[in-house]
Motif scaffolding. Structure first.
Motif, short mmCIF file in Angstrom:
data_model
loop_
_atom_site.label_atom_id
_atom_site.label_comp_id
_atom_site.label_asym_id
_atom_site.label_seq_id
_atom_site.Cartn_x
_atom_site.Cartn_y
_atom_site.Cartn_z
N ALA A 180 17.65 -1.64 -4.72
CA ALA A 180 18.96 -1.98 -3.80
C ALA A 180 18.77 -1.54 -2.31
N ALA A 181 19.19 -1.97 -1.47
CA ALA A 181 19.22 -1.62 -0.02
C ALA A 181 20.10 -0.51 -0.24
N GLY A 182 19.59 0.54 0.79
CA GLY A 182 20.34 1.83 1.00
C GLY A 182 19.76 2.74 -0.28
N THR A 183 18.82 2.61 -0.95
CA THR A 183 17.97 3.24 -2.07
C THR A 183 16.89 3.74 -1.16
N ILE A 184 16.53 4.89 -1.46
CA ILE A 184 15.19 5.45 -0.95
C ILE A 184 14.26 6.22 -1.92
N LEU A 185 12.99 5.84 -2.01
CA LEU A 185 12.18 6.23 -3.29
C LEU A 185 11.22 7.24 -2.42
N THR A 186 10.90 8.40 -3.05
CA THR A 186 9.73 9.31 -2.57
C THR A 186 9.03 9.74 -3.49
N ARG A 187 7.85 10.18 -3.45
CA ARG A 187 6.94 10.73 -4.47
C ARG A 187 5.77 11.55 -3.93
N SER A 188 5.85 12.98 -4.55
CA SER A 188 4.88 13.80 -4.16
C SER A 188 3.63 13.38 -4.56
N GLY A 189 2.33 13.68 -4.20
CA GLY A 189 0.97 13.69 -4.58
C GLY A 189 0.70 11.97 -4.47
N PRO A 190 -0.43 11.71 -5.28
CA PRO A 190 -0.54 10.00 -5.05
C PRO A 190 0.55 9.12 -5.42
N MET A 191 0.47 8.28 -4.36
CA MET A 191 1.87 7.08 -4.44
C MET A 191 1.37 5.88 -4.53
N MET A 192 0.26 5.43 -3.75
CA MET A 192 -0.30 4.01 -3.75
C MET A 192 -1.99 4.06 -3.79
N ALA A 193 -2.38 3.05 -4.29
CA ALA A 193 -3.62 3.20 -4.65
C ALA A 193 -4.98 2.89 -3.60
N ALA A 194 -6.02 3.54 -3.80
CA ALA A 194 -7.08 3.03 -2.77
C ALA A 194 -7.40 1.65 -3.42
N ALA A 195 -7.83 0.70 -2.69
CA ALA A 195 -8.42 -0.47 -2.96
C ALA A 195 -9.59 -0.84 -2.53
N ASP A 196 -10.62 -1.27 -3.37
CA ASP A 196 -12.00 -1.53 -2.99
C ASP A 196 -12.19 -2.97 -3.51
N SER A 197 -13.43 -3.52 -2.71
CA SER A 197 -13.87 -5.05 -3.01
C SER A 197 -15.17 -5.06 -3.17
N VAL A 198 -15.58 -5.51 -4.13
CA VAL A 198 -16.95 -5.86 -4.31
C VAL A 198 -17.24 -7.25 -4.74
N THR A 199 -18.37 -7.69 -3.93
CA THR A 199 -19.12 -8.98 -4.11
C THR A 199 -20.32 -8.98 -4.85
N ILE A 200 -20.46 -9.49 -6.17
CA ILE A 200 -21.71 -9.22 -6.80
C ILE A 200 -22.39 -10.83 -6.88
N THR A 201 -23.77 -10.70 -6.39
CA THR A 201 -24.46 -11.90 -6.19
C THR A 201 -25.74 -11.65 -7.31
N VAL A 202 -25.75 -12.55 -8.29
CA VAL A 202 -26.89 -12.42 -9.25
C VAL A 202 -27.88 -13.51 -8.84
N ASN A 203 -29.05 -12.90 -8.80
CA ASN A 203 -30.08 -14.03 -8.80
C ASN A 203 -30.92 -14.09 -9.78
N GLY A 204 -31.09 -15.62 -10.21
CA GLY A 204 -31.91 -15.68 -11.48
C GLY A 204 -33.15 -16.78 -11.15
N LYS A 205 -33.39 -17.75 -11.98
CA LYS A 205 -34.37 -18.60 -11.88
C LYS A 205 -33.72 -20.09 -12.05
#
Length: 389
Positions: A173-198
């Motif tokens: 609801a508008a007018g509501t505020i949220l807080t949190r001590s410590g970790p709150m939002m995630a780290a976000a990492d991306s990985v592209t994996i290319t597999v080479n075959g025959k």
């Protein structure tokens, strides 16, 4: 408590703030292209008497205001960039730029901080230094505006004892505020994996090394990382978002690739996720006789709110809107480049309700809730006054 800013102090400003927000919404600019938005912000700040510095880390703007004899300093950040999304809200103030819209509410974030800036310049009910940080390129991981401003000497040029930021929160609801001590939002990492075959003919797989079979084994093995390698008390996500390989049913491909999104809430888990992924890819490839290239793109770190600053911010929120309208924010698997500031300075990131019926962020039907403008502006004003009392 009446010595500090209240919601009613901003009633008269609601119309002006709404006009500003609608102007910014109608003229969105993508990450790294915020030239007009930055100029608009800088001109407002200069008009109100701020010492303004432009072009920090790109189109970043900092407005500094000093009052009294206090030696404490505070920084408050708002983001300015928009997203490459075609708006479909149908509003009269909808984006006038095809394919670009404020689908994350940065127009509202900027407006709320401008509202506080105008009020504080007029009242100067604080003693110390106020640094208002208007940041470009929050939506860009590769060219993060926070990292760019820090690299451009933000904290050396504009010292602060703590930094605060805010983001709107759809579904609350508008007018509501949220807080949190410590970790709150995630780290976000991306990985592209290319597999080479025959590669070769599908009828003679024994003469080939099939990268699609190998990639498929990797996909399934990756599903065990969170369930078997991460403490069940530690939230984490490993998602395979894309898989590509092959051109025809009678051809064994030369290579195949997948892209993976990784989310975590601690540096230790983040490192373990990366280590386990690399081990799985290398061992699966070895079992099939394939090789792999792993392109790891580190995203934003975890948003970790400092305990003291969060306790302080929560008390200010409760004073402003009442304890019943302040709650604990759940862990959010999304990422936020404000985390980069928190790696250098103590501070707190706050979430402000955008309405229970609000469209989700990054959606073409999303719009910032104008009812939140005065709440956010009053919060920044009161928090500044209390921090620099």
């Amino acid at each position: 408590m009446s010595d500090f800013a209240t919601l009613s102090d901003f009633d008269a400003a609601k119309s002006e703030l709404t006009t500003i927000r609608h102007h910014l919404h109608a003229h969105p600019e993508l990450s790294g292209q915020e030239q007009n938005t930055a100029a608009f912000v800088a001109e407002k700040l200069e008009e109100w008497g701020y010492e303004v510095t432009r072009n920090i880390g790109g189109h970043g703007v900092v407005g500094r205001l000093r009052a009294g004899e206090g030696n404490r300093s505070i920084a408050i950040r708002a983001d300015m960039d928009a997203l490459p999304i075609q708006e479909n809200t149908g509003h009269s103030y909808a984006s006038q730029t095809p394919g670009v819209m404020h689908a994350c509410g940065h127009d509202g974030h900027t407006t709320m901080l401008l509202g506080a800036a105008q009020y504080l310049a007029r009242t100067k009910n604080f003693s110390g230094t106020l640094n208002l940080v208007f940041q470009p390129a929050e939506e860009s991981i590769e060219a993060s505006g926070a990292r760019a401003m820090i690299a451009d000497g933000l904290f050396e040029r504009f010292p602060c004892d703590a930094i605060f930021g805010m983001h709107n929160h759809p579904g609350v609801a508008a007018g509501t505020i949220l807080t949190r001590s410590g970790p709150m939002m995630a780290a976000a990492d991306s990985v592209t994996i290319t597999v080479n075959g025959k590669g070769g003919h599908a009828s003679r797989p024994h003469l080939c090394i099939d990268p699609i079979v190998c990639v498929s084994a990797i996909v399934m093995a990756l599903q065990t990382i969170v369930s078997r390698s991460i403490d069940s008390n530690e939230p984490a996500v490993v998602t395979v978002g894309t898989i590509h390989g092959g051109t025809a049913s009678n051809v064994i491909a030369q290579e195949a690739s997948i892209s993976v999104s990784i989310r975590s809430f601690s540096a230790e888990v983040r490192a373990l996720l990366k280590s386990r992924l690399v081990t799985i890819v290398e061992t699966q490839c070895a079992s099939w006789g394939a090789t792999a290239t792993i392109d790891f793109e580190a995203g934003h770190p975890v948003v970790v709110n400092a305990a003291d600053e969060t306790e302080f911010a929560t008390s200010v929120c409760e004073e402003l809107v009442g304890k019943g309208n302040v709650g604990e924010c759940p862990l959010i698997p999304g990422s936020e480049d404000f985390a980069n500031y928190l790696d250098h300075k103590p501070g707190c990131f706050i979430r402000l309700g955008n309405g229970e019926e609000s469209a989700m962020l990054h959606n073409p039907g999303y719009d910032f809730n104008d009812e939140s403008l005065t709440t956010g502006a009053a919060l920044w004003a009161r928090l500044t006054e209390r921090f620099l009392r």
